[in-house]
Design a protein around this motif. Structure first.
Motif, PDB file in Angstrom:
ATOM      1  N   CYS A  59       0.831  -1.206   0.000  1.00  0.00           N
ATOM      2  CA  CYS A  59       0.000   0.000   0.000  1.00  0.00           C
ATOM      3  C   CYS A  59       0.863   1.252   0.000  1.00  0.00           C
ATOM      4  O   CYS A  59       2.048   1.218   0.325  1.00  0.00           O
ATOM      5  CB  CYS A  59      -0.933   0.007   1.209  1.00  0.00           C
ATOM      6  SG  CYS A  59      -0.100  -0.170   2.796  1.00  0.00           S
ATOM      7  N   THR A  60       0.254   2.360  -0.371  1.00  0.00           N
ATOM      8  CA  THR A  60       0.919   3.652  -0.284  1.00  0.00           C
ATOM      9  C   THR A  60       0.910   4.109   1.174  1.00  0.00           C
ATOM     10  O   THR A  60       0.190   3.561   2.020  1.00  0.00           O
ATOM     11  CB  THR A  60       0.197   4.695  -1.141  1.00  0.00           C
ATOM     12  OG1 THR A  60      -1.117   4.922  -0.595  1.00  0.00           O
ATOM     13  CG2 THR A  60       0.083   4.234  -2.591  1.00  0.00           C
ATOM     14  N   GLU A 112      -2.563   5.057   2.106  1.00  0.00           N
ATOM     15  CA  GLU A 112      -3.430   3.899   2.327  1.00  0.00           C
ATOM     16  C   GLU A 112      -3.138   3.233   3.662  1.00  0.00           C
ATOM     17  O   GLU A 112      -4.054   2.763   4.351  1.00  0.00           O
ATOM     18  CB  GLU A 112      -3.258   2.905   1.180  1.00  0.00           C
ATOM     19  CG  GLU A 112      -3.865   3.375  -0.133  1.00  0.00           C
ATOM     20  CD  GLU A 112      -3.491   2.493  -1.306  1.00  0.00           C
ATOM     21  OE1 GLU A 112      -4.241   2.470  -2.288  1.00  0.00           O
ATOM     22  OE2 GLU A 112      -2.426   1.828  -1.239  1.00  0.00           O
ATOM     23  N   GLN A 160      -4.832  -2.898  -4.203  1.00  0.00           N
ATOM     24  CA  GLN A 160      -3.447  -3.193  -3.849  1.00  0.00           C
ATOM     25  C   GLN A 160      -2.990  -4.539  -4.405  1.00  0.00           C
ATOM     26  O   GLN A 160      -1.790  -4.805  -4.514  1.00  0.00           O
ATOM     27  CB  GLN A 160      -3.285  -3.147  -2.328  1.00  0.00           C
ATOM     28  CG  GLN A 160      -3.508  -1.758  -1.747  1.00  0.00           C
ATOM     29  CD  GLN A 160      -3.451  -1.717  -0.239  1.00  0.00           C
ATOM     30  OE1 GLN A 160      -2.876  -2.613   0.391  1.00  0.00           O
ATOM     31  NE2 GLN A 160      -4.018  -0.682   0.365  1.00  0.00           N
TER      32      GLN A 160
END
Length: 209
Positions: free
Chosen positions: A62-63, A66, A165
């Motif tokens: 994930c970022t 996120e 994701q």
């Protein structure tokens, strides 16, 4: 409910897991995990310390934004789990209220037995390492290269580590088997236990692939 973060000392954590396997007399076992546990399973696979790994909506793909979202939602659930147990029991006993309370984590919360819902809330409330793990995991991203059979399976209705994701997981793990878990949320073991069991058995080679 498993946290979405991961301890910074992953080498130390995986070494401790290998020691635990030895203590139980397990030689390169098959492993499976969800969220945090999924990330740990993948790290063990990268070490070749296990025979196979099944990761269900694993952390590490994930970022930063996120991940903040995931940790915020889980923190709110942990705060709510501090309500008195009689209140939680009444809350979980009403289908509409249970959907409101657990709909971010499960896609089908009313399939979960009342006692199981209370046990999950109790475990989340008593998770003393929750904050430390969340802080340590803020910069984590999976970058391993597994040397054993791996399956990554993602709930299509995951609202904690969203299904999008899974695309990054496919890019980073091109040799793995990637599966969708239709209609499942972040914790698919409650949403569709039979499907999850079949996915794990397929990874191990015991069941159908």
């Amino acid at each position: 409910v498993p946290a979405a973060g991961l301890p910074a000392d992953m080498p130390g954590l995986t070494a401790a897991m290998v020691e635990l396997f030895a203590a139980f007399g397990l030689e390169r076992p098959h492993v499976a995990g969800n969220s945090l546990g999924g990330a740990i399973a993948l790290e063990l696979a990268a070490l070749g310390a296990v025979t196979s790994a099944t990761a269900l909506s694993p952390a590490g793909f994930c970022t930063a934004r996120e991940l903040r979202w995931a940790l915020t939602v889980l923190s709110l659930h942990r705060n709510a789990a501090r309500l008195p147990e009689p209140v939680l029991r009444r809350l979980f006993a009403a289908p509409a209220l249970r959907m409101l309370a657990m709909g971010m984590i499960l896609a089908r919360p009313n399939r979960m037995a009342l006692d199981d819902a209370l046990a999950d809330a109790r475990a989340l409330r008593q998770a003393r390492a929750f904050r430390a793990v969340a802080r340590a995991g803020r910069g984590y991203a999976y970058a391993g290269a597994p040397t054993v059979p791996v399956t990554v399976a993602w709930g299509t209705r995951d609202r904690i580590l969203p299904y999008r994701q899974a695309a990054l997981a496919r890019t980073r793990l091109p040799a793995a088997r990637h599966l969708d878990l239709p209609g499942c949320g972040h914790v698919p073991m409650h949403d569709d236990p039979e499907l999850v069991a079949s996915v794990i058995l397929g990874t191990t080679g015991v069941g159908p692939g």
